[in-house]
Design a protein around this motif. Structure first.
Motif, PDB file in Angstrom:
ATOM      1  N   ASP A   1     -19.906  -9.043 -27.219  1.00 28.22           N
ATOM      2  CA  ASP A   1     -20.063 -10.287 -27.972  1.00 28.22           C
ATOM      3  C   ASP A   1     -21.079 -11.205 -27.310  1.00 28.22           C
ATOM      4  OD1 ASP A   1     -18.197  -9.484 -29.800  1.00 28.22           O
ATOM      5  OD2 ASP A   1     -16.533 -10.580 -28.880  1.00 28.22           O
ATOM      6  N   GLY A   2     -21.995 -11.740 -28.129  1.00 23.37           N
ATOM      7  CA  GLY A   2     -22.967 -12.705 -27.634  1.00 23.37           C
ATOM      8  C   GLY A   2     -24.239 -12.108 -27.082  1.00 23.37           C
ATOM      9  N   VAL A   3     -24.366 -10.777 -27.050  1.00 21.63           N
ATOM     10  CA  VAL A   3     -25.557 -10.133 -26.495  1.00 21.63           C
ATOM     11  C   VAL A   3     -26.364  -9.501 -27.623  1.00 21.63           C
ATOM     12  CG1 VAL A   3     -26.457  -8.401 -24.904  1.00 21.63           C
ATOM     13  CG2 VAL A   3     -24.378  -9.670 -24.325  1.00 21.63           C
TER      14      VAL A   3
ATOM     15  N   LYS B   1     -29.321 -21.554 -19.320  1.00 23.83           N
ATOM     16  CA  LYS B   1     -28.817 -22.882 -19.650  1.00 23.83           C
ATOM     17  C   LYS B   1     -27.316 -22.895 -19.377  1.00 23.83           C
ATOM     18  CE  LYS B   1     -30.379 -24.892 -23.360  1.00 23.83           C
ATOM     19  NZ  LYS B   1     -30.710 -25.176 -24.796  1.00 23.83           N
ATOM     20  N   TYR B   2     -26.872 -23.952 -18.712  1.00 22.16           N
ATOM     21  CA  TYR B   2     -25.451 -24.049 -18.381  1.00 22.16           C
ATOM     22  C   TYR B   2     -24.955 -25.445 -18.721  1.00 22.16           C
ATOM     23  CZ  TYR B   2     -21.072 -23.852 -15.780  1.00 22.16           C
ATOM     24  OH  TYR B   2     -19.744 -23.882 -15.433  1.00 22.16           O
ATOM     25  N   ALA B   3     -23.917 -25.501 -19.541  1.00 20.54           N
ATOM     26  CA  ALA B   3     -23.326 -26.775 -19.940  1.00 20.54           C
ATOM     27  C   ALA B   3     -21.909 -26.864 -19.403  1.00 20.54           C
ATOM     28  CB  ALA B   3     -23.321 -26.901 -21.462  1.00 20.54           C
ATOM     29  N   LEU B   4     -21.622 -27.947 -18.719  1.00 21.88           N
ATOM     30  CA  LEU B   4     -20.289 -28.177 -18.165  1.00 21.88           C
ATOM     31  C   LEU B   4     -19.919 -29.628 -18.414  1.00 21.88           C
ATOM     32  CD1 LEU B   4     -17.839 -27.238 -16.498  1.00 21.88           C
ATOM     33  CD2 LEU B   4     -19.090 -27.937 -14.448  1.00 21.88           C
ATOM     34  N   ASP B   5     -19.029 -29.830 -19.382  1.00 22.28           N
ATOM     35  CA  ASP B   5     -18.612 -31.181 -19.749  1.00 22.28           C
ATOM     36  C   ASP B   5     -19.835 -32.043 -20.072  1.00 22.28           C
ATOM     37  OD1 ASP B   5     -15.938 -30.479 -19.384  1.00 22.28           O
ATOM     38  OD2 ASP B   5     -16.008 -30.966 -17.253  1.00 22.28           O
TER      39      ASP B   5
ATOM     40  N   ASP C   1     -36.875  -9.011 -26.419  1.00 22.68           N
ATOM     41  CA  ASP C   1     -36.167 -10.195 -25.933  1.00 22.68           C
ATOM     42  C   ASP C   1     -34.686  -9.848 -25.833  1.00 22.68           C
ATOM     43  OD1 ASP C   1     -38.606 -11.424 -26.183  1.00 22.68           O
ATOM     44  OD2 ASP C   1     -38.071 -12.564 -27.986  1.00 22.68           O
ATOM     45  N   VAL C   2     -34.049 -10.310 -24.778  1.00 18.91           N
ATOM     46  CA  VAL C   2     -32.618 -10.081 -24.595  1.00 18.91           C
ATOM     47  C   VAL C   2     -31.932 -11.431 -24.430  1.00 18.91           C
ATOM     48  CG1 VAL C   2     -30.827  -8.990 -23.201  1.00 18.91           C
ATOM     49  CG2 VAL C   2     -33.040  -7.853 -23.496  1.00 18.91           C
ATOM     50  N   GLU C   3     -30.885 -11.657 -25.206  1.00 19.81           N
ATOM     51  CA  GLU C   3     -30.125 -12.901 -25.116  1.00 19.81           C
ATOM     52  C   GLU C   3     -28.662 -12.583 -24.834  1.00 19.81           C
ATOM     53  OE1 GLU C   3     -30.563 -15.462 -28.428  1.00 19.81           O
ATOM     54  OE2 GLU C   3     -32.753 -15.328 -28.497  1.00 19.81           O
ATOM     55  N   ALA C   4     -28.095 -13.315 -23.904  1.00 20.04           N
ATOM     56  CA  ALA C   4     -26.668 -13.197 -23.597  1.00 20.04           C
ATOM     57  C   ALA C   4     -26.086 -14.600 -23.630  1.00 20.04           C
ATOM     58  CB  ALA C   4     -26.459 -12.560 -22.230  1.00 20.04           C
ATOM     59  N   ARG C   5     -25.310 -14.878 -24.652  1.00 18.02           N
ATOM     60  CA  ARG C   5     -24.788 -16.229 -24.852  1.00 18.02           C
ATOM     61  C   ARG C   5     -23.264 -16.222 -24.775  1.00 18.02           C
ATOM     62  NH1 ARG C   5     -28.956 -19.356 -26.393  1.00 18.02           N
ATOM     63  NH2 ARG C   5     -30.788 -18.335 -27.310  1.00 18.02           N
ATOM     64  N   GLY C   6     -22.743 -17.039 -23.882  1.00 21.91           N
ATOM     65  CA  GLY C   6     -21.308 -17.229 -23.810  1.00 21.91           C
ATOM     66  C   GLY C   6     -20.529 -16.160 -23.082  1.00 21.91           C
ATOM     67  N   LEU C   7     -21.205 -15.247 -22.363  1.00 21.76           N
ATOM     68  CA  LEU C   7     -20.449 -14.261 -21.587  1.00 21.76           C
ATOM     69  C   LEU C   7     -19.600 -14.960 -20.535  1.00 21.76           C
ATOM     70  CD1 LEU C   7     -23.062 -11.400 -21.060  1.00 21.76           C
ATOM     71  CD2 LEU C   7     -21.252 -11.575 -22.771  1.00 21.76           C
ATOM     72  N   ILE C   8     -20.179 -16.018 -19.963  1.00 18.22           N
ATOM     73  CA  ILE C   8     -19.434 -16.940 -19.109  1.00 18.22           C
ATOM     74  C   ILE C   8     -19.440 -18.282 -19.829  1.00 18.22           C
ATOM     75  CG2 ILE C   8     -19.355 -18.104 -16.874  1.00 18.22           C
ATOM     76  CD1 ILE C   8     -20.817 -15.723 -15.682  1.00 18.22           C
ATOM     77  N   ALA C   9     -18.315 -18.929 -19.909  1.00 17.17           N
ATOM     78  CA  ALA C   9     -18.198 -20.174 -20.677  1.00 17.17           C
ATOM     79  C   ALA C   9     -19.291 -21.166 -20.295  1.00 17.17           C
ATOM     80  CB  ALA C   9     -16.828 -20.796 -20.451  1.00 17.17           C
ATOM     81  N   GLY C  10     -20.078 -21.582 -21.297  1.00 18.68           N
ATOM     82  CA  GLY C  10     -21.120 -22.577 -21.080  1.00 18.68           C
ATOM     83  C   GLY C  10     -22.448 -22.040 -20.619  1.00 18.68           C
TER      84      GLY C  10
ATOM     85  N   ILE D   1     -22.576 -32.462 -18.263  1.00 20.10           N
ATOM     86  CA  ILE D   1     -23.772 -32.061 -17.522  1.00 20.10           C
ATOM     87  C   ILE D   1     -24.409 -30.832 -18.175  1.00 20.10           C
ATOM     88  CG2 ILE D   1     -24.657 -31.261 -15.296  1.00 20.10           C
ATOM     89  CD1 ILE D   1     -22.364 -32.714 -13.955  1.00 20.10           C
ATOM     90  N   GLY D   2     -25.730 -30.859 -18.311  1.00 18.59           N
ATOM     91  CA  GLY D   2     -26.475 -29.715 -18.815  1.00 18.59           C
ATOM     92  C   GLY D   2     -27.586 -29.353 -17.850  1.00 18.59           C
TER      93      GLY D   2
END
Length: 275
Positions: free
Chosen positions: A63-65, A109-113, A80-89, A115-116
């Protein structure tokens, strides 16, 4: 909230018209045999240069790849390879992957509460990394910083600072870019449910003398459902962008730039299908 979000609303109103090129883009519908296929064709204003890009996106069992295979009229092949959400945020993207890997780029890109954080690099750029961080102080206020960092030497170049503050329908933004050589202040406001207006002033101090410039813009959704943007700059150029839905899944955009110097104009056109 990421660094580019700090000035996104203002940039959407003041974006320059895409003139001197005709673009035709088509995407295969999800329920068709061409699902995941994208085709884009660019033709320059003199119809002498033709750029054709074809891509096919494949979703992996994870999922997400996704993997997107691309080619162009010259026969160049990349992925192009995209991996989105494998680790939360966390989202990770690798683009322009080829056998030689000369033009490959990597980003995260990493989003935590509130902070981006982002980091981008390329094989051709050596170990230089463009990194940014943004912090939402509250629902209406955010600040951020971006810089190009070279870990091997510890050098920091091309740094920028930005902030925005939302007050009702109006958002104020300010930025210091180009390593402190450019200061920008702007605002964008919702005049009504279908109309936005914005203005930005820039002071450039990096040359022999300071230069002050400004841009004014209005974006409006018409009763017909079409959208229109008009942008005027202190250089004397006026950009007009008009977007209409021709039919379900097909959108056309016409662009016009009127230049006060020389009294000439440029046009652009884009057609998007299957979106």
């Amino acid at each position: 909230m990421f660094f580019e979000d700090l000035t996104r609303d203002l940039a959407a109103v003041l974006e320059s018209a895409a003139v001197a090129v005709t673009t035709i883009a088509a995407t295969g519908r999800k329920d068709s045999a061409l699902a995941g296929v994208d085709v884009a064709i660019d033709v320059d204003e003199r119809a002498k240069a033709l750029d054709v890009r074809v891509g096919r996106t494949f979703e992996l069992p994870v999922d997400g790849v996704t993997i997107t295979a691309k080619t162009n009229q010259r026969g160049d092949v990349s992925a192009d390879v995209e991996a989105r959400g494998l680790i939360a945020g966390l989202d990770v993207v690798a683009e322009k992957l080829t056998k030689e890997m000369n033009d490959a780029t990597f980003g995260a890109k990493y989003a935590l509460d509130a902070i981006g954080i982002t980091a981008d690099g390329s094989v051709g750029g050596g170990d230089a990394i463009e990194a940014s961080a943004a912090f939402a102080i509250d629902d209406d206020t955010a600040v951020g910083a971006k810089a190009t960092v070279t870990p091997s030497s510890g050098a920091v170049t091309e740094w920028s600072l930005a902030a925005h503050r939302r007050d009702g329908p109006t958002t104020l933004s300010a930025a210091v870019t180009d390593g402190g050589n450019t200061i920008s202040v702007g605002w964008v406001s919702e005049l009504d449910a279908n109309t936005k207006a914005g203005m930005e002033t820039k002071l450039q101090t990096g040359g022999e003398s300071a230069k002050l410039s400004y841009s004014l813009g209005v974006a409006k959704k018409l009763q017909s459902g079409d959208t229109m943007r008009v942008v005027y700059t202190s250089h004397g150029d006026t950009d007009v962008t008009y977007t209409t839905e021709l039919c379900e899944g097909a959108t056309a955009t016409a662009c016009l730039r009127l230049a006060s110097k020389g009294h000439h104009y440029k046009t652009g056109f884009a057609l998007s299908m299957g979106q």
